[in-house]
Design a protein around this motif. Structure first.
Motif, mmCIF file in Angstrom:
data_model
loop_
_atom_site.group_PDB
_atom_site.id
_atom_site.type_symbol
_atom_site.label_atom_id
_atom_site.label_comp_id
_atom_site.label_asym_id
_atom_site.label_seq_id
_atom_site.Cartn_x
_atom_site.Cartn_y
_atom_site.Cartn_z
ATOM 1 N N LEU A 83 -49.023 9.310 -81.840
ATOM 2 C CA LEU A 83 -48.630 8.316 -82.847
ATOM 3 C C LEU A 83 -47.255 8.630 -83.418
ATOM 4 O O LEU A 83 -46.448 7.721 -83.644
ATOM 5 C CB LEU A 83 -49.681 8.245 -83.963
ATOM 6 C CG LEU A 83 -50.965 7.526 -83.586
ATOM 7 C CD1 LEU A 83 -52.057 7.796 -84.613
ATOM 8 C CD2 LEU A 83 -50.720 6.031 -83.431
ATOM 9 N N SER A 84 -46.966 9.901 -83.618
ATOM 10 C CA SER A 84 -45.642 10.299 -84.105
ATOM 11 C C SER A 84 -44.558 9.932 -83.089
ATOM 12 O O SER A 84 -43.497 9.414 -83.461
ATOM 13 C CB SER A 84 -45.621 11.802 -84.387
ATOM 14 O OG SER A 84 -44.313 12.221 -84.716
ATOM 15 N N GLN A 87 -44.234 6.029 -83.285
ATOM 16 C CA GLN A 87 -43.701 5.491 -84.539
ATOM 17 C C GLN A 87 -42.309 6.024 -84.881
ATOM 18 O O GLN A 87 -41.503 5.305 -85.469
ATOM 19 C CB GLN A 87 -44.673 5.778 -85.681
ATOM 20 C CG GLN A 87 -45.980 5.056 -85.513
ATOM 21 C CD GLN A 87 -47.081 5.587 -86.430
ATOM 22 O OE1 GLN A 87 -47.050 6.727 -86.873
ATOM 23 N NE2 GLN A 87 -48.064 4.747 -86.697
ATOM 24 N N ASP A 88 -42.043 7.278 -84.535
ATOM 25 C CA ASP A 88 -40.779 7.891 -84.935
ATOM 26 C C ASP A 88 -39.684 7.766 -83.884
ATOM 27 O O ASP A 88 -38.501 7.826 -84.224
ATOM 28 C CB ASP A 88 -40.986 9.382 -85.249
ATOM 29 C CG ASP A 88 -41.930 9.608 -86.410
ATOM 30 O OD1 ASP A 88 -42.135 8.679 -87.218
ATOM 31 O OD2 ASP A 88 -42.480 10.730 -86.509
ATOM 32 N N TYR A 89 -40.045 7.613 -82.623
ATOM 33 C CA TYR A 89 -39.053 7.598 -81.559
ATOM 34 C C TYR A 89 -39.033 6.289 -80.766
ATOM 35 O O TYR A 89 -37.998 5.656 -80.632
ATOM 36 C CB TYR A 89 -39.313 8.752 -80.571
ATOM 37 C CG TYR A 89 -39.133 10.119 -81.166
ATOM 38 C CD1 TYR A 89 -37.904 10.762 -81.144
ATOM 39 C CD2 TYR A 89 -40.214 10.784 -81.743
ATOM 40 C CE1 TYR A 89 -37.746 12.027 -81.688
ATOM 41 C CE2 TYR A 89 -40.065 12.051 -82.282
ATOM 42 C CZ TYR A 89 -38.832 12.664 -82.259
ATOM 43 O OH TYR A 89 -38.679 13.913 -82.798
ATOM 44 N N LEU A 90 -40.187 5.924 -80.216
ATOM 45 C CA LEU A 90 -40.212 4.854 -79.227
ATOM 46 C C LEU A 90 -40.120 3.454 -79.822
ATOM 47 O O LEU A 90 -39.333 2.630 -79.348
ATOM 48 C CB LEU A 90 -41.458 4.999 -78.357
ATOM 49 C CG LEU A 90 -41.452 6.269 -77.505
ATOM 50 C CD1 LEU A 90 -42.819 6.532 -76.900
ATOM 51 C CD2 LEU A 90 -40.391 6.174 -76.424
ATOM 52 N N MET A 109 -50.537 0.728 -78.043
ATOM 53 C CA MET A 109 -50.893 2.152 -77.980
ATOM 54 C C MET A 109 -51.190 2.700 -79.374
ATOM 55 O O MET A 109 -52.148 3.447 -79.552
ATOM 56 C CB MET A 109 -49.765 2.969 -77.332
ATOM 57 C CG MET A 109 -49.764 2.946 -75.823
ATOM 58 S SD MET A 109 -48.503 4.039 -75.110
ATOM 59 C CE MET A 109 -49.186 5.657 -75.459
ATOM 60 N N CYS A 110 -50.378 2.320 -80.364
ATOM 61 C CA CYS A 110 -50.653 2.760 -81.744
ATOM 62 C C CYS A 110 -52.024 2.277 -82.182
ATOM 63 O O CYS A 110 -52.812 3.044 -82.747
ATOM 64 C CB CYS A 110 -49.589 2.237 -82.699
ATOM 65 S SG CYS A 110 -48.019 3.102 -82.637
ATOM 66 N N GLY A 111 -52.311 1.014 -81.930
ATOM 67 C CA GLY A 111 -53.625 0.481 -82.280
ATOM 68 C C GLY A 111 -54.749 1.245 -81.590
ATOM 69 O O GLY A 111 -55.771 1.567 -82.207
#
Length: 159
Positions: A83-84, A87-90, A109-111
């Motif tokens: 998740l990091s 959310q932080d890169y991709l 993917m986050c979901g």
């Protein structure tokens, strides 16, 4: 493999350059498969441990509980790691590029990973986070992808 894919993402999509380069489709698929395989085996272990074992004594029950907690910690760590990355890169790397299919893939993917977390942490807000990411992905998919697009179909099946 997750360690190498994580390093690849951090190199190709640095945090200090949001909206910069993204990883290729092949690299994206490696990311997805690497984490899915690791998390899939942990989820299967957790389900087995949660299903209950017939005719066990209190010593075995305590041992199973301890092992189940260890699996939960490992599973949460891996889910938080992916998740990091997302959310932080991709996601920041593709939001400005307008690559809607890739953005939908990452939001899905986050979901998925928030849904996995919600399976064994039901009192947390992971379930609402999963719904939030699926809804955002579906909104973009409705606008940019045909109803038969594989990414949109995969999203619809998980949502």
């Amino acid at each position: 493999m997750c360690k190498f894919v994580k390093a690849l993402v951090e190199i190709k999509c640095p945090k200090d350059n949001p909206g910069g380069t993204d990883i290729s489709v092949e690299e994206r698929n490696l990311l997805s498969v690497a984490y899915k395989n690791v998390v899939g085996s942990k989820r299967a272990s957790w389900r087995t441990l949660s299903g209950g074992v017939e005719e066990i004594g209190p010593d075995q029950e305590a041992l199973i509980g301890t092992y189940k907690q260890a699996v939960e910690v490992e599973l949460e760590t891996i889910c938080q790691q992916v998740l990091s990355l997302l959310q932080d890169y991709l996601i920041p790397a593709v939001e400005k590029s307008g690559a809607s299919e890739t953005q939908i893939f990452y939001l899905k993917m986050c979901g998925d990973y928030y849904r996995y977390l919600a399976e064994f942490r039901p009192t947390s807000d992971y379930s609402s986070k999963a719904k939030e990411y699926y809804t955002k992905a579906m909104t973009i998919a409705d606008e940019h992808l045909t109803p038969t697009h594989p990414t949109r179909l995969g999203l619809a099946l998980n949502f």
